[in-house]
Design an enzyme around this catalytic site. Structure first.
Site, PDB file in Angstrom:
ATOM      1  CG  MET A 171       4.630  -7.930  11.575  1.00 22.62           C
ATOM      2  SD  MET A 171       5.575  -7.043  12.824  1.00 22.62           S
ATOM      3  CE  MET A 171       5.535  -5.381  12.174  1.00 22.62           C
ATOM      4  CE1 TYR A 217      -5.884  -1.762  10.903  1.00 21.24           C
ATOM      5  CE2 TYR A 217      -4.593  -0.433   9.383  1.00 21.24           C
ATOM      6  CZ  TYR A 217      -5.714  -0.598  10.175  1.00 21.24           C
ATOM      7  OH  TYR A 217      -6.659   0.389  10.234  1.00 21.24           O
ATOM      8  CG  HIS A 276      -0.692  -2.463   3.041  1.00 21.72           C
ATOM      9  ND1 HIS A 276       0.208  -2.907   2.106  1.00 21.72           N
ATOM     10  CD2 HIS A 276       0.017  -2.289   4.180  1.00 21.72           C
ATOM     11  CE1 HIS A 276       1.402  -2.985   2.644  1.00 21.72           C
ATOM     12  NE2 HIS A 276       1.317  -2.627   3.912  1.00 21.72           N
ATOM     13  N   GLY A 298       0.052  -3.960  -0.670  1.00 18.28           N
ATOM     14  CA  GLY A 298       1.427  -4.483  -0.717  1.00 18.28           C
ATOM     15  C   GLY A 298       1.454  -5.940  -0.290  1.00 18.28           C
ATOM     16  CG  HIS A 299       0.574  -6.936   3.798  1.00 21.54           C
ATOM     17  ND1 HIS A 299      -0.042  -5.843   4.367  1.00 21.54           N
ATOM     18  CD2 HIS A 299       1.719  -7.116   4.500  1.00 21.54           C
ATOM     19  CE1 HIS A 299       0.686  -5.403   5.384  1.00 21.54           C
ATOM     20  NE2 HIS A 299       1.771  -6.141   5.475  1.00 21.54           N
ATOM     21  N   GLY A 302       8.672  -8.412   0.699  1.00 19.75           N
ATOM     22  CA  GLY A 302       8.622  -7.174  -0.065  1.00 19.75           C
ATOM     23  C   GLY A 302       9.970  -6.466  -0.093  1.00 19.75           C
ATOM     24  CE  LYS A 304       7.322   0.711   3.356  1.00 16.26           C
ATOM     25  NZ  LYS A 304       7.342   0.100   4.639  1.00 16.26           N
ATOM     26  CB  SER A 342       3.708   1.432   5.503  1.00 12.56           C
ATOM     27  OG  SER A 342       3.950   1.177   6.875  1.00 12.56           O
ATOM     28  NE  ARG A 373       5.742   0.856  12.638  1.00 10.30           N
ATOM     29  CZ  ARG A 373       6.488  -0.244  12.506  1.00 10.30           C
ATOM     30  NH1 ARG A 373       6.961  -0.573  11.318  1.00 10.30           N
ATOM     31  NH2 ARG A 373       6.788  -0.994  13.540  1.00 10.30           N
TER      32      ARG A 373
HETATM   33  P1  AMP Z   1       4.767  -6.333   7.497  1.00 12.23           P
HETATM   34  O1  AMP Z   1       3.367  -6.772   7.784  1.00 12.23           O
HETATM   35  O2  AMP Z   1       4.947  -4.853   7.473  1.00 12.23           O
HETATM   36  O3  AMP Z   1       5.777  -7.051   8.359  1.00 12.23           O
HETATM   37  O4  AMP Z   1       5.081  -6.785   6.004  1.00 12.23           O
HETATM   38  C1  AMP Z   1       4.906  -8.123   5.598  1.00 12.23           C
HETATM   39  C2  AMP Z   1       5.529  -8.304   4.241  1.00 12.23           C
HETATM   40  O5  AMP Z   1       4.906  -7.418   3.311  1.00 12.23           O
HETATM   41  C3  AMP Z   1       7.033  -7.977   4.231  1.00 12.23           C
HETATM   42  O6  AMP Z   1       7.710  -8.891   3.387  1.00 12.23           O
HETATM   43  C4  AMP Z   1       7.042  -6.578   3.663  1.00 12.23           C
HETATM   44  O7  AMP Z   1       8.261  -6.250   3.000  1.00 12.23           O
HETATM   45  C5  AMP Z   1       5.900  -6.654   2.674  1.00 12.23           C
HETATM   46  N1  AMP Z   1       5.394  -5.303   2.359  1.00 12.23           N
HETATM   47  C6  AMP Z   1       5.049  -4.330   3.243  1.00 12.23           C
HETATM   48  N2  AMP Z   1       4.681  -3.209   2.586  1.00 12.23           N
HETATM   49  C7  AMP Z   1       4.801  -3.469   1.261  1.00 12.23           C
HETATM   50  C8  AMP Z   1       4.580  -2.714   0.065  1.00 12.23           C
HETATM   51  N3  AMP Z   1       4.158  -1.450   0.088  1.00 12.23           N
HETATM   52  N4  AMP Z   1       4.818  -3.317  -1.124  1.00 12.23           N
HETATM   53  C9  AMP Z   1       5.264  -4.601  -1.174  1.00 12.23           C
HETATM   54  N5  AMP Z   1       5.490  -5.364  -0.087  1.00 12.23           N
HETATM   55  C10 AMP Z   1       5.260  -4.814   1.121  1.00 12.23           C
END
Ligand code: AMP
Length: 291
Positions: A30, A32, A34, A36-37, A147, A149, A185, A187
């Protein structure tokens, strides 16, 4: 790095790559972005010859009182970060591309979505499963990376892929954390310095539960108590759930005889944060294998 906003054009890109014999990895996000992504993207880069990332804040997975409108967005910054990986193609559709007028087809993964976040965010995983299925049909990946997470999300996607015969390999990647342990995150950008300090208790609570298991705990209740004591000390955190469930079925457990997921959702002010860890009991606690 190519940027594509149209679904048909994205499918054509994927078709050409497949005809050329490329292996496509995809990382749905989604935005933004970081670390993790980026860790997911780097793994995709390693495992495939083409790396496709989607950036789409999916309205269908937000409840009416959730943060769809305020969700942080910065497409230019995201593009600069993706260039460093590097990413081959970014699929960044508008909501109208993904949900054109008359849209009425939804995917429900019925059981694994019952507890944890599914119980507190009605319709959330229906929105997640539907958008991921659409992204698979549009980006046509061989491999998709998620992830841990968002552990319930990962298990939901795995279930959907098996149940509906999607020809996509699903890979889960460990949670990337800040130096002090807070799970990264998008967020976290909402947090004031004070809430940022309180939020640290979530990962510390998971550590407390892990410590309790290492000291010989045999029941989920003991792990919950250890985590609860840590959360209790944090300033003003409003815990939505703290659960110990079977790591495969996500159903509550009593005695710990197989790997469990310790999962927490808590509000730091109005910011909802989640974190989890999988704990494996020492061999002496495990059920003996059936003869
Ligand atoms: P999001 O943009 O929050 O929907 O996350 C996109 C992908 O990144 C999803 O598969 C999440 O599980 C993964 N993700 C988000 N935060 C982390 C993190 N801290 N470590 C690893 N993967 C993450």
């Amino acid at each position: 790095m190519e940027i594509i906003r149209d679904a048909r054009q994205m499918q054509q890109w994927a078709d050409s790559a497949r005809i050329a014999g490329e292996k496509i990895a995809c990382v749905p996000t989604m935005g933004y972005l970081h670390e993790g992504h980026l860790s997911l993207m780097r793994e995709g880069r390693r495992r495939a010859s083409k790396l496709a990332v989607s950036i789409f804040v999916n309205p269908a997975q937000f409840g009416p009182n959730e943060d769809l409108n305020s969700y942080p967005r910065d497409f230019e910054r995201d593009c600069a970060l993706m260039e460093t990986v590097p990413v081959d193609v970014v699929f960044a559709p508008t909501p109208a591309v993904m949900y054109p007028p008359g849209f009425q087809t939804w995917i429900e993964v019925t059981e694994i979505t019952q507890g944890l976040c599914g119980a507190r965010r009605p319709g959330h995983f229906r929105g997640v499963a539907t958008v991921v299925a659409k992204l698979f049909n549009i980006m046509k990946p061989h491999l998709a990376i998620f992830g841990e997470k968002d552990y319930q999300q990962l298990r939901t996607i795995e279930r959907m892929v098996r149940d509906l015969n999607f020809d996509v390999e699903i890979l889960g990647m460990p949670t990337v954390r800040e130096r002090d342990g807070l799970a990264m995150s998008s967020r976290n950008a909402y947090l004031s310095p004070e809430w940022r300090t309180s939020a640290l208790a979530i990962s510390q609570a998971l550590k407390a539960a892990a410590g309790r298991l290492a000291q010989g705990a045999t029941h989920a209740r003991e792990l919950r108590e250890a985590a609860q004591a840590t959360l209790h000390e944090a300033n003003g955190l409003n815990v939505q759930y703290l659960e110990v469930v079977d790591a495969l079925t996500l159903k509550p457990v009593d005695r710990i005889e197989a790997p469990v997921l310790v999962a927490i959702a808590a509000f730091a002010g109005s910011t909802r944060l989640i974190d989890n860890c999988v704990l494996t009991p020492p061999v002496r606690h495990q059920r003996p294998p059936r003869a």
